[in-house]
Scaffold this active site. Sequence first.
Site, short mmCIF file in Angstrom:
data_model
loop_
_atom_site.label_atom_id
_atom_site.label_comp_id
_atom_site.label_asym_id
_atom_site.label_seq_id
_atom_site.Cartn_x
_atom_site.Cartn_y
_atom_site.Cartn_z
N ARG A 178 0.12 9.13 8.65
CA ARG A 178 0.16 8.41 7.27
C ARG A 178 -0.71 7.10 7.30
O ARG A 178 -0.21 6.26 8.12
CB ARG A 178 1.66 8.33 7.01
CG ARG A 178 1.91 7.39 5.58
CD ARG A 178 3.45 7.46 5.50
NE ARG A 178 3.76 6.90 4.31
CZ ARG A 178 4.00 5.42 3.96
NH1 ARG A 178 3.82 4.66 5.06
NH2 ARG A 178 4.39 5.02 2.92
N CYS A 197 46.85 -8.57 4.29
CA CYS A 197 45.84 -8.94 5.37
C CYS A 197 46.44 -9.13 6.63
O CYS A 197 45.88 -8.83 7.55
CB CYS A 197 45.46 -10.23 4.73
SG CYS A 197 44.97 -10.46 3.03
C1 LIG Z 1 7.13 6.22 5.39
C2 LIG Z 1 8.62 5.73 4.89
N1 LIG Z 1 9.12 6.46 3.63
C3 LIG Z 1 10.19 5.86 3.54
C4 LIG Z 1 11.16 6.46 2.42
O1 LIG Z 1 12.29 5.78 1.95
O2 LIG Z 1 10.83 7.65 1.82
S1 LIG Z 1 10.70 4.56 4.18
C5 LIG Z 1 9.14 4.81 5.33
C6 LIG Z 1 8.84 3.67 6.45
C7 LIG Z 1 9.74 3.89 7.64
O3 LIG Z 1 9.33 2.83 8.37
P1 LIG Z 1 9.87 2.36 9.80
O4 LIG Z 1 10.54 3.53 10.46
O5 LIG Z 1 9.33 1.54 10.28
O6 LIG Z 1 11.24 1.79 8.98
C1 LIG Z 2 7.36 8.63 2.59
C2 LIG Z 2 7.83 9.57 3.49
C3 LIG Z 2 9.45 10.06 3.64
N1 LIG Z 2 9.84 10.67 4.51
C4 LIG Z 2 8.87 11.16 5.28
C5 LIG Z 2 9.31 12.15 6.39
F1 LIG Z 2 10.49 11.44 6.93
F2 LIG Z 2 8.29 12.62 7.27
F3 LIG Z 2 9.99 13.27 5.60
N2 LIG Z 2 7.50 10.87 5.37
C6 LIG Z 2 7.04 10.26 4.54
N3 LIG Z 2 5.75 9.79 4.32
#
Ligand SMILES: Cc1nc(C(=O)O)sc1CCOP(=O)(O)O
Ligand SMILES: C=C1C=NC(C(F)(F)F)=NC1=N
Length: 539
Positions: free
Chosen positions: A45, A465
């Site tokens: 990606r 509490c």
């Molecule tokens: C590629 C991507 N998609 C997301 C979604 O919410 O669809 S969050 C994300 C990035 C996740 O990166 P990290 O593991 O560094 O937090």
């Molecule tokens: C935006 C994204 C959200 N989810 C995933 C995956 F976890 F691979 F399914 N990939 C992506 N690029």
Amino acid sequence: MVFTKEEVDYSLYLVTDSTMLPPGTTLCSQVEAGLKNGVTLVQIREKDIETKNFVAEALEVQKICKKYNVPLIINDRIDVAMAMDADGVHVGQDDMPIPMVRKLLGPSKILGWSVGKPSEVETLAKWGPDMVDYIGVGTLFPTSTKKNPKKSPMGPQGAIAILDALEEFKATWCRTVGIGGLHPDNIQRVLCQCVASNGKRSLDGISLVSDIMAAPDACAATKRLRGLLDATRYQFVECELNNTFPTTTSIQNVISQVSNNRPLVQHITNKVHQNFGANVTLALGSSPIMSEIESEVSELARIPNASLLLNTGSVAPIEMLKAAINAYNEVNRPITFDPVGYSATETRLCLNNTLLTYGQFACIKGNCSEILSLAKLNNHKMKGVDSSSGKTNIDTLVRATQIVAFQYRTVAVCTGEFDCVADGTFGGEYKLSSGTEGITAEDLPCVIIEDGPIPIMGDITASGCSLGSTIASFIGGLDSTGKLFDAVVGAVLLYKSAGKLASTRCQGSGSFHVELIDALYQLFHENKPEKWSASLKKF
Ligand SMILES: Cc1nc(C(=O)O)sc1CCOP(=O)(O)O
Ligand SMILES: C=C1C=NC(C(F)(F)F)=NC1=N
Ligand SMILES: [Mg+2]
């Protein structure tokens, strides 16, 4: 080679990003480190990159994936995926529509879709089993990796809603990976909590970018992630988590342990509760500290038998509350969570939901309306609420308590004329894909504690509490062989018996305050649960 869809292992799904590579590493070196140590699926990606460079990188990564016999998925670029005969494509909600992508890819390629809400699940279910093969469920936690984030973090509860939608719309073929801000400190909690309410499915894996791509030592980072995935047991508190029912003997043992270990009970709570909570804690042979200082919370959590009571009537800044949750979770010391006024105002709902997403709680304690709200059963039109008396019938309260226990993997307490306690910890066990193998909330061990009405309990401040103080003391005082469920049930049983005893001795609400402390002190030091007035019965 073509991978049949059944054989794809979604457990540890690496998504690349060459903009965060540490010095001395390359895209390929990080990917290879991941593949060597347990990555089971790769997605390339790369945003804002020239097609020529993207193709070159993708071909290199494809070579490495073939070496490890791991499928390669291409993000967004269907043309590139087809040109290089990649194993599949991943697209987001704003990319080319799924049916069109499937038409280009053909039936055997893997097709993934980013899904953030149940309505998107309904759509994919309507398309049927030949369209979407897996979904990325996110954004689970805050992340800086995805630029211009369109989705606010959904937390484990949001993922549960997606898993429930997959079951509701019968998309049984569709696999799932969690994504967004996943790191060693939250993966096991996600794997534990993200289970469909019918118990029939959990996430098939986790997907991440920065934990590996930005790691100076991607081998070590991947090894750690693999270890957490394969552990199948989540240790979030240093005591036994099996769900046998408490007995007066096991409760007596809890009290002996509390007496011997004199737990430190850190209170982060509202101002009205502080003084009384401290006195209740002292009456129970424990030592209170009312600290809201962020910089000392890690030191306090490391004091032997430390236990945190987090009562969100507190006015401490949310960053401090998060730091406290992190500090105690990090050292497996218990947190008792009291979501005061859970959904009374938007502010409290947002604060409590943020904290519930942020960490794992050994016990979540609330009154009827808080627990009904947490269980999303608080629509007062629902059957079981007799509108005249406004009372909720006991079956509904038990169900709500079990739902909270199940969804938050905790021992849930619902207080009222009857107190309900349900154990949703499943002994800390978790499984990829198969959830709790059909065990659902209503199968959870649950006990009801009653001692008749104690109206005067409602006429003093901090009576609810201070049950929190009692629970936090009991859990904090356990040895490693002590049982969490016993400690919480013992605390509720003692507190209700002491309340009843104090109500027979007092002259009014002023002396009730004093009599309650005396009764707690007396019953605790006597340690004869078989003589307590409150009754304990299995539901
Ligand atoms: C590629 C991507 N998609 C997301 C979604 O919410 O669809 S969050 C994300 C990035 C996740 O990166 P990290 O593991 O560094 O937090
Ligand atoms: C935006 C994204 C959200 N989810 C995933 C995956 F976890 F691979 F399914 N990939 C992506 N690029
Ligand atoms: Mg996209």
